[in-house]
Structures are given as structure tokens and as C-alpha cells.
Design a protein around this motif. Sequence first.
Motif, PDB file in Angstrom:
ATOM      1  N   TRP A 163       0.816  10.259  -3.398  1.00 48.30           N
ATOM      2  CA  TRP A 163       0.592  10.573  -1.998  1.00 48.30           C
ATOM      3  C   TRP A 163       1.909  10.748  -1.255  1.00 48.30           C
ATOM      4  O   TRP A 163       2.929  10.136  -1.589  1.00 48.30           O
ATOM      5  N   ALA A 199      -3.612  -3.750  -2.221  1.00 46.39           N
ATOM      6  CA  ALA A 199      -3.148  -2.363  -2.204  1.00 46.39           C
ATOM      7  C   ALA A 199      -3.797  -1.546  -3.305  1.00 46.39           C
ATOM      8  O   ALA A 199      -4.147  -0.369  -3.108  1.00 46.39           O
ATOM      9  N   GLU A 200      -3.987  -2.145  -4.464  1.00 46.89           N
ATOM     10  CA  GLU A 200      -4.641  -1.433  -5.559  1.00 46.89           C
ATOM     11  C   GLU A 200      -6.100  -1.126  -5.212  1.00 46.89           C
ATOM     12  O   GLU A 200      -6.615  -0.060  -5.572  1.00 46.89           O
ATOM     13  N   THR A 251       0.829  -1.212   0.000  1.00 44.67           N
ATOM     14  CA  THR A 251       0.000   0.000   0.000  1.00 44.67           C
ATOM     15  C   THR A 251       0.858   1.255   0.000  1.00 44.67           C
ATOM     16  O   THR A 251       0.556   2.235  -0.692  1.00 44.67           O
ATOM     17  N   ALA A 293      -5.999   1.877  -2.832  1.00 46.11           N
ATOM     18  CA  ALA A 293      -5.729   3.118  -3.565  1.00 46.11           C
ATOM     19  C   ALA A 293      -6.931   3.540  -4.402  1.00 46.11           C
ATOM     20  O   ALA A 293      -7.236   4.740  -4.507  1.00 46.11           O
ATOM     21  N   TRP A 294      -7.640   2.576  -4.975  1.00 52.96           N
ATOM     22  CA  TRP A 294      -8.817   2.903  -5.792  1.00 52.96           C
ATOM     23  C   TRP A 294      -9.909   3.539  -4.936  1.00 52.96           C
ATOM     24  O   TRP A 294     -10.496   4.548  -5.330  1.00 52.96           O
ATOM     25  N   GLN A 337       2.073   1.646  -3.533  1.00 52.46           N
ATOM     26  CA  GLN A 337       1.008   2.047  -4.441  1.00 52.46           C
ATOM     27  C   GLN A 337       0.641   3.515  -4.252  1.00 52.46           C
ATOM     28  O   GLN A 337       0.500   4.264  -5.230  1.00 52.46           O
ATOM     29  N   LEU A 338       0.476   3.942  -3.005  1.00 53.14           N
ATOM     30  CA  LEU A 338       0.099   5.332  -2.758  1.00 53.14           C
ATOM     31  C   LEU A 338       1.215   6.292  -3.169  1.00 53.14           C
ATOM     32  O   LEU A 338       0.949   7.368  -3.721  1.00 53.14           O
ATOM     33  N   VAL A 381       1.158   6.895  -6.890  1.00 47.57           N
ATOM     34  CA  VAL A 381       0.098   7.768  -7.416  1.00 47.57           C
ATOM     35  C   VAL A 381       0.125   9.159  -6.787  1.00 47.57           C
ATOM     36  O   VAL A 381      -0.819   9.939  -6.953  1.00 47.57           O
ATOM     37  N   LEU A 401      -9.590   5.224  -2.235  1.00 45.17           N
ATOM     38  CA  LEU A 401      -9.141   6.558  -1.825  1.00 45.17           C
ATOM     39  C   LEU A 401      -9.166   7.550  -2.981  1.00 45.17           C
ATOM     40  O   LEU A 401      -9.233   8.760  -2.751  1.00 45.17           O
ATOM     41  N   SER A 402      -9.137   7.052  -4.202  1.00 42.48           N
ATOM     42  CA  SER A 402      -9.087   7.948  -5.362  1.00 42.48           C
ATOM     43  C   SER A 402     -10.468   8.355  -5.858  1.00 42.48           C
ATOM     44  O   SER A 402     -10.577   9.181  -6.768  1.00 42.48           O
ATOM     45  N   VAL A 435       3.484   9.657   2.150  1.00 41.68           N
ATOM     46  CA  VAL A 435       3.115   8.530   3.009  1.00 41.68           C
ATOM     47  C   VAL A 435       4.035   8.446   4.224  1.00 41.68           C
ATOM     48  O   VAL A 435       5.259   8.557   4.108  1.00 41.68           O
TER      49      VAL A 435
END
Length: 259
Positions: free
Chosen positions: A41, A224-225, A32, A228-229, A35-36, A39, A231-232, A43
Amino acid sequence: MGTMTNSTEHTPSPDRRRAVVTGASTGIGAATVRQLATVGWSVLAVARRGDRLRALAGDTGCDVVTADITSEDDVARIVEAAGPVHAVVNNAGGARGVETIADADLGKWSWMYDVNVLGTVRLTKALLPALRASGRGDIVIVSSVAGRVTYEGGGGYAAAKHAERVVAETLRLELNGEPIRVIEIAPGLVHTEEFSLRRLGGDRAAADAVYAGVPGPLSADDVAECIAWTLSRPHHVNIDQLVVKPLAQAAIHKMHRTP
């Protein structure tokens, strides 16, 4: 209990959203963070093993805090290191043992409740002021399909994950009207390097048997994807609960295995 190690010496840019991810030294937590960070973030990665966090910081540029979420003092340090924060991903947790209730090891039950449930509550409670101040906060709780259905030998873990689900549902009610989403991610069978190994006391053969013959168990990256999805999504869109299982897993007790 632990010591804080920042991967950078500057305050995160106010233009980037900031997330705290627990259990970040391995598995879903580490995936995670990656991933974040990918994109965009900023972290803060949290775990008890500083060496793994430092390696993750080197790979991703994240900030890190070596800390235990069962410690009030450590949680206070996490909050201090986080600063302004938009999301917390409560991923730290785990299972211990597969004993029946008749043979229950109450020490293992206590550990599972303390980490999965009280740790989530302790950190979420501490970060709520910052999440409120962000104007668009997110609380992500990584639970399990065991939070909905139980199975033989899973009483302690299922009880903890049922409680964690209740925490998410209660928070959603109590925060209604505030700009804070509560998102629950409930994975099924995920093949990570440590979950089953730790649950089974380091027995590698037994841990490998959990995944034997299962075509395509979930990976940490898959979960994790999903995090992230969720949260997006536009902030008025709340993914209350996302249950994700491998195709081979029809239910917690129904798994297709090849010979």
C-alpha cells in the motif's frame, strides 16, 4: 496546527492503493503503517508528533502529515495530502483516567469523546468524497472491547468506544449500496508502549501492573495484521466487526494471570 512533511516528492502511483492511518506515531497506528507498506500500500501516516512520523517515514517510505484530527484546519490538510484514497484507518484515540463516575473528571471525558468519536467522524466525513471516487473504499474504525462491555473505572472510555461502535454501525447502514466497506476492529488487551501509561497519568508502575502476569497480551503487530487482513479480502467481503483478544482474556473483566 501542525506542518506537513512528505517523505517523497512525487505523487503516489495510481496503481497502488492508498491508505490514511491516524494515530501513526506509536502503537497500533505505527504498526499498521508498517504492515500496509510491507504488503504494497501507499500510506499517509498522520499523528501530532512530527519527529516520530519522520522516523516512521524513514523506515517505511510512507508519506506523513503532522496533524491533529480534532482540528478542522488540520483535517483539511490531511485530505489535501492524501489525494486519491482507498482506505482510512481511524486509529487515533485513547483513554484518560480510571476514576469512578462519582469522581469523574469531565475534562478527561471530553478529551476521550473528542478524539475517539468526533475525530473519527470529522476525518471520515472529509475523506468520504475520495473514498466514493475510488470505486472500492474502506473505512476502518479501531474501537475496543470496551465498546461492548463496560467496567468500573472505565465509564468515560467505554462511553466513547460505545459511541465509536455506533458510528461504524450507522455508517454501514447509510452507505449500503455504495462501494465502501465499513470495518470495525475491536481489540482487547494490547500491550503498547503508551496506552496504559497515558491513561494512568505517566505512572509507570501502575501501567506495568495492567499487564503483569498476563501470558501473551496482544501486540500492536497482532492488531495491525488483523487490519491488513480485513483490507485484503475481496471487496465484496465485508468483515463488519473483528473482535480480537489474547487467549488469556476470556472477557473484558476476566483475565488469566500467572503468579
